[in-house]
Structures are given as C-alpha cells and as structure tokens.
Design an enzyme around this catalytic site. Sequence first.
Site, PDB file in Angstrom:
ATOM      1  CG  ASP A 151      -4.731  -0.050   5.570  1.00 33.66           C
ATOM      2  OD1 ASP A 151      -5.524  -0.456   4.586  1.00 33.66           O
ATOM      3  OD2 ASP A 151      -4.159   1.157   5.646  1.00 33.66           O
ATOM      4  CG  ASP A 185      -1.828  -1.036   1.006  1.00 34.26           C
ATOM      5  OD1 ASP A 185      -2.498  -1.519  -0.061  1.00 34.26           O
ATOM      6  OD2 ASP A 185      -2.602  -1.278   2.510  1.00 34.26           O
ATOM      7  CG  ASP A 195      -6.628  -4.180   1.995  1.00 41.11           C
ATOM      8  OD1 ASP A 195      -6.956  -4.052   0.826  1.00 41.11           O
ATOM      9  OD2 ASP A 195      -6.149  -3.136   2.589  1.00 41.11           O
TER      10      ASP A 195
END
Length: 1121
Positions: A817, A514, A821
Amino acid sequence: MPAEQRERQPWLLCSPRQASSLLRLLLATPAWLAGPEQRKALPANKALKLPARVCFNHRFLAPRFFSGGGDAAAEQLPKGVVSSLLMAGSQAPEASPGRYQRRRDEIDEECADVLGIDVGDPGADPFDIPSKGAPVERLRRWRQAALVLNASRRFRYTLDLKKEEEKEQIRRKIRAHAQVIRAALLFKEAGEKNGDTELPEILPRGFGIGGEQLTVFLWEACQDMTLIILIIAAVISLVLGIATEGIKEGWYDGTSIAFAVFLVIVVTAVSDYKQSLQFQHLNEEKQNIQVEVIRGGRRIQVSIFDIVVGDVVALKIGDQVPADGVVISGHSLAIDESSMTGESKIVMKDQKTPFLMAGCKVADGYGTMLVTAVGLNTEWGLLMASISEDNNEETPLQVRLNGVATFIGIVGLSVAALVLVVLFARYFTGHTTNSDGSVQFVKGRTSVKSAIFGSIKILTVAVTIVVVAVPEGLPLAVTLTLAYSMRKMMADKALVRRLSACETMGSATTICSDKTGTLTLNQMTVVQSIVGGVKLPPVSVDKLPPTVVLLLEGIAQNTSGSVFEAQDGSIEITGSPTEKAILSWGLELHMKFKEERSRSAIIHVSPFNSEKKRAGVAVKLRDSDVHVHWKGAAEIVLALCTSWLDMDGSTHEMTPDKANELKKIIEDMAGQSLRCIGFAYRNLDLEDVPREEQRISWQLPDNDLTFIGIAGMKDPCRPEVRGAVELCKKAGVKVRMVTGDNLKTARAIALECGILDDSEASSLAIIEGRDFHAYNETEREGVAEKISVMARSSPNDKLLLVKALRKRGHVVAVTGDGTNDAPALHEADIGLAMGIQGTEVAKESSDIIILDDNFSSVVKVVRWGRSVYANIQKFIQFQLTVNVAALVINVVAAVSSGNVPLNAVQLLWVNLIMDTLGALALATEPPTDELMRRPPVGRREPLVTNIMWRNVFIQAVFQVAVLLTLNFRGRNLLHLTQDTLDHSSKVKNTLIFNTFVLCQVFNEFNSRKPEELNIFDGVSRNHLFLSVVSITVVMQVIIIEFLGKFTSTVRLNWKLWLVSVVIAFVSWPLAFVGKFVPVPKTELKDLIMRCWPKAQQAQNDRSAEGAAQQAQNNRNAEVEP
C-alpha cells in the site's frame, strides 16, 4: 486572441512573437546559466537582452508556446543547456534520498528494447512471452509467426506496436517542451497579453477499444479473408444460379451462403462489441482516482473527475497530483515530475517554487494545494489527449493460444487443400455424381457455365473447411473469459489493471501479504497506554499533568490527520488509521485540537516513512522555545532516548534498568497483538534552528531524546481471514506475512490468522527483516523458502524476499500500500495494491487493486485466475473435438465418394456454434470450489493436457465412427432404400448434419467438467451456458424444419429426430466411462519425442541454451548501475 477565448483560457499569456523571442533568448544561453562547455564557447561580451515584460505561466504548453517551429527549436538546444537551466531553477537538494527512488536507470535498462531491440533468445518459441515487460521484438515475432485469417479481429486486443512508437515520440517532444517551459520560469518579468494564439486541435481521447461503435466491429468482422472469398463465391453462385435455373429456384444457393456469412459476421461483431463495453467500463474505473479535498473546513473524498478550479486538495506521500495548481502550505513536500519532464530528479516545492503539475507524484512530505486548472487545461491532460490512451495488451495465454491456433490452422489448411485437389480431380475426371446418380461433368458435353458452377461449389466447400479448421476465435476466447472475469472480479472487490495478472494469479504458489488493513480490520484503537513511566490514570480536564500537556502538544502537531468539529458538536477525524487512533486517544485526554495547534507554530517536519519508522516535527512556542516531537515504533523511539519524564514533568536519566522495564512493557503489549507507538521530545534553543531558507535541508535532531510514553493500539484480525488462509493451504498456496510490526506482535497476529501454527511459532518460520537482509544471496534463497512471517521489515527487505522466492521457482503475489512498496509490487509476478489505504504510486506499480483491502478478496482473485485457465482448457477441448470430427468426416467422404456430407452453409453454422457461441458458453463458467482443491497450474504446463487428449480422442472417434457409418451405410440402416436416390441422400445428409450438431451440444456439457464425473454440477447457476445451449437447439430445429431450401436439408420425422438425440446422448455415458481410463503423467509431446531421439536431443540442446541465456540475463539485471 478573442476575449471569449481569453476568458476561457486565461493562462495563454504569450504571443507567438514573444515566444520566438524567448526561444532565441534560451538558445543564446547566457554564461551564468550554461554548462561548462557552453561557458567556454560563449563570447566574453555576450549580452543578455530581455523583452520589457516577459512572463510565462507554469501551465503554458509548448506546442502553443512555440507556434510553428517549436519542436525543431527545442530539439536544437545545445546539450546541457536545459539541464543547467533546470538546476539553476531548483537549488534545493533532493528529498529524502533512499526514501523514494524511482530507480529510473534500472527501469530504462529493463526496458531497453522499447524501440524494438530484442534482448531475448532468437531461437526461443515465438509464442512464449513473459507476463510482464515483454520486449517489443518478441511481440512482433509472434505476430509474424501466427497464421491469421482476419488480422483486424485477431490483433484487436493486442498492443498496437506502431502506435506505441508514435506515442513515445510525442512524449519526448512534449517533455522537451516542458523542460524549456520550466527554464522560462527563471525569468521573473511580467508578460504582455496582446497577440493572438491559435488553439491546437485536441485529438479525441479514446478508451482503447471502448470508444468504438458497433459499425467498426462489423467492418472488422468482414475483413476475414475466408469470409470475403465466400461472399464472392456466393455472388457468383447467385448470378450463375439465376442464369441457369431461373429466378425462382436459382437464388437459393448463393443467398443461403451469403446469409450464413452475414449471420457469422453479425454474431461475431455483437459479441466483440459487448466485450469492448466491459473493457470501457473497467478503464473508467481505473482512472477514477479518489482525492482528498478540503471543502467548508472538512476533509472529504471526491472523484478526480469532480475536482474544480478553486478546490483545496490535501496531498501526502504517494499521491498523484490531480490537477495543476499552486502550493498553499507544505512540509518537506517533494514532487517527482518524471512523468512530465522525463527526469527522475525529485523537486522540492514551497512558497518560492509553488507550481504543481497534474500527473506528477508526491515523493515525500505532505501539504495542500489550490487547484488552478483541471482536465484538458492541464499539461498532463493535454499530453494524455495528444497520445490517446491504449489499454490493449496481449497476455501470455493469448499468445500461446495463437500458437495452438496456428498449428491447428496449418493442419486445417493442408486438409482443405487436399479436399480441394481431390474434389477437382474427381469432378473433372467424371467421378463425381449428383444425388440422383448422374455424372456431374462429362467432357465435351457439360457447358462452361455448369462447369464454373460446379467448381464454385467445390471451392466453397474447401474454403468453408478452412473457416472451420482455422480457430480464429480460440485466442479471442481468452479475451472473452478475461473480460467476463474482470467484470465479475469487480463485484468481488478486485480491479484488474493488467490483463495478464488474471492468468498469472492462477499459477501463484505464494502470497506475501501485509498485515495492517489486509489481514486486520484497520480499525485501530488505543487500549493501553503508559505515560510518565506508569499506566495512565483518568485525567481531569481542569488540571492536566504537565507530561500529558506535553504529550497532547506532540499528538496535535506531529500528525498528518485532522479533527473537524461541526456546528452540531459532532467530531470527524481524518487521516490514516494509526493517526485517527492517536487523535481519538488525544480527544479522550481532553485535547482541544484547534487550541493546541494555535499554541505553537510548526517550523519543520520530518514525515513518517517505512524505512526509519518514525515521524518528527519541530514547533516554536509563544515564549520562543522550540520543541522537537517524535513518534514511531516504540522500541526504536526508546533506543533514541537518554532520559524520561515522570507524571509531574520531572526529567530522569534513562538507566539500563528503566530501559529494560519499558522494553518489557513493550514486549507484553506486543504479545497481546498490540501495535506499540512511542512518544518522545527534545528541547532546542532557537539559535540551534537554521534560518528559514536553510531549513529545507535541515535534519531534525533525533538523539538525546526524552521519553514521554507508549500507546498500545489494537487492530483486530478480520473474521474471514483464517478461513481464507486455510483455503490457500488446501490450494497449495503458501501465505507469508510481511509486516513492520515487532516480532512478538507479528507472531501473535500470525497465530491468530492461521499463518503460523504452534509448532512453527519458535522456528525459522519467523524472522526479522534485518536478519534476512544480513544473509548473502545464496543463503537468502534457502531461508526464504522457510519464512512464514517477516517482522520489522522494510520495503527493501520485502523486495529481497520476492526476488529470493522467484529464484526458487515460485510464482509470487505481493500486497502493498505504501510508496516504497512499489519496487516489490513491480518485481513480483502479481502486484496487489490496496484500494483504500494504497497510495497512487503503489497502485500504478500494481497489476490488481484490492478495492476493500481484504485478504479474502485476494483469495477470490486466485480462484478467478484458476478459472480463466480452466475455462480456456474447456473451450480448447470442445473446439478440438469439433475440428477433428468435421475435418475427418469431410476428408474421408471427399476422397471416397467425391461428395461431402456437410456443405458450406452447414459448416458455417457449425463454425458459429464452435467459435462464438461455444466461447460464450464455456469461457464464462464461474469458478468452483474444486479449483481451490488443486495445486497451482504451472506456467509452462501444456495447454492441452493428457486428460484433454483422452477426452477429445474418445468423443472424436465416436462421432467420426457414427457419422461415417451413416454416410456410407445410412440408406440401409435407416431403411431408405425404397425412396428415390435423391431424396434418400438428402435425408441421410440431413440426419448426419443434425446428429453432428446435437453431438456438439451434448459435448458442451462434457467439456464443462473435463476431469469430474458429475458434468451437471452447477449448471443451473450458469444462466449464460443454458441460454447458449437453448438458442443453439432452437436454431437447429428452425434450420432443419423451416430453412431446408437454404441449408440443402429436408424435414426429419420424429423417429429420425429421436435417432439423432439418442446418438448424441451416448456421448454422456461414453464420457463418464472414459474418465476411468488412466492417462500417462508424461506429456504427450515428450512421449512423441522419445520416438525420435535426434529431435529429443535437439530439443534438449535448445532448452540448455535458453536456460544459459536466461541465467546470463538475470546476472546482468542484478548488476547495479
């Protein structure tokens, strides 16, 4: 019930008699609650009889509920009854379909073998298991195939298959009870409080191995079959020795063996106990969830263990409900109760259905709850206490090492059997002599007592060879190095949830990371803003422009954060980094948070999620007007607008020119690495708002919006990220950035981090998620290989990227997070959840939690993963050398002379050096920079490489040659011919033993660096290694100089000590020269196979069948249910 108990457990509201009445009531199944089949079966005049006052608390646990026969009664409920009751009790539709889906049917399909149904190929290697979700039958198969001397110790750190089946049965029962309890909530009558209810016995909750005492480890260490045989032999030897030679001289042999066995047991148990304490600490860290509570008006983070009854807990999407409680307020609050009920249906929570159970997950929305029960007073606490958590698991490397240990053990057993046969044959045929040259056994002359005594000695030597030959500690060395690595990784801000992830991370070939918070600092600030079509000028608190007033209304109400103003005037802002940045911007615009919130009332919320990339709120003003505010990704919000506001509050049509002008502003901001947030609103008539009971399914209108403005937020890159990315490139690990930001922002950040270089900035290396999604499966695999940056990606796009990369043969690590996900984290070879910003759902799906959300910590995990594999290889090389040398020396000596130079006590000391002490020294080497200059280790690469075979061969041949020379020609070479035969033999055997041990000490240094020339690099920093080596040398000196009676050795003069040290020292230059000997790249196994074409063909056929089976399994797994 006693008054004291009632006060302590106020939620036990029902007597057993009332519980039985309710059960009969449920079994009666009134027609208005039953399913279609039950309705047909019921008589038309079926009466519904209720007790006068029956009420059941939402936390009432079924074992207490149905005292006595609750389990059987619950299981006898007709099919469809409970589910019908549950449906009747929750008419609300599921929350946000597509936003949060557990895909429980797919999970169940993948885990279809949980009860032992094998889905694997029966002809596959039993010592090869997947790193995630290994079938129970595969786990059972390798246990059956392993050669084990001490099952208690060998299988201590593996999954207890029997306990797993018992836990699953308990879960089913408790979930059935929970379903009946939920059904009982439909009945609204008040309950009687009289009657006694016995509290069930709470099973003690352990932490896997962590709750055990040292005595348990001592007992398990004693269960080694070979050690038991040696203890029996020691007792017999002691009795016969005393009877034959008297108490003064006869007790040495038996006592020395017993003491050596005792030493091995104690050292082994203490080492295992130390590991258990490390695992206990890590388990406690895993369970220490941080929860946001509101105390004194402030939102603060506290440990889940510090929550008390009466606390107000703030909940948001992805959180775990930390305790039982009731909803105070909430907006679109949806709960996944599958952990308790076993059903994947999402349940909406509001004032009508306010009860929350600990352990459930927040699937959507946000809200606050009042805690009513904690710990063992909650259903979740009782469930976990009943099944007792077991954190043990076997890892692929551990299972492969069991295969290696089994192979070595079979060879060792064969050698020991050969030695036993040869020694017995030579002894009873009169070919075995004492040290003074006399024959040990003469038929008709030797007494039975002496013959038994001689046989015991021979048996003891053979059993001791088995102890040395079967490397029980080899698989446990994995656990040792993993425990050490996990403890050190905690200091490097990485919490390991799944042991196998440590190993797999060393094989990672790509990391999908990310952007926000991982590559960047997650410290957002608004640095540019456009409001009313122009750059926002400084505003006066006395006269705010109408558009700014409307903007502040949206900022204050359309947020999941909060602003707390202390008595001293200081301000605290809580929420996500994006929310905090927007609220800070609002405060700069003179927003009074509490006043702004009081001017209007929230009537419905559409929470933010990563699929739609926006959040909305409907608020009712005092004049009964309704405003719907939206905020989100600027270009997405802009596309929904048909008009825009200027600074004085006038509304204008959104012409193509104006839309292009605003798009250009957004692109310019994105080009400066800014995250752009758009704000828009819409007026609604109160008549267009549904009634309160219908709002739960109301979709906020997001069309015909009026554009208010744009905020550009800066989130700077972490200063250490560029260096970490460069280190990954050198290590052969490709870093890919997957972000929800737009293309230009993603490109700018990727260039700044070093993920992209200038030549890649305009190529296929950067792509949008929707474009990647549009490719078919085959095209996707080809494109995935080239991608370095994926912008505007959804969680599903990330999942597709992970699947495509894995099909290309990559070992994929993924960071995440958010709640959505979770599928990608589960699908990846290694799932890395963020510890600060990560939700509990994401953490639960992950293998490792990055505690500081920093990408450099991810790279440290890669280093540790490679270190685990490298340390195990070092230990294997060391142990193989000892095994080969000890076995060859004893076999050759036994066959040729009938005597072995290394006796039982000496071999037990060698085993201790080789097993426990060797593992401590070599399996705890810290990672080096050299590891990150190598390519990733393939998961199918052999554990023993050709380089290791070369090193083992050189050292073993050297040791065998020197020691056999000393054994057969030692008297002459050492000038001992003038001594008596008895004394010279003892000196020679002592020198062989001393030299052999010192060779292992020097070889430990060689094993530290199997491929590097400088074996001393970093040795001064490894204090544990130096301590183990020092202890070994000191103990060896004590054994030779002071314990000769017990070890059958004599003292050596300084010349013979020097000879031993010089011979052992030669292993260093020999290892240095040996590293220049080239080795073939082809595996040794393949080279051997080429000598047997038929075996090679059979191997190829098995590989082809296995590949075909795996392909078929993959195709089946991809079929949507």
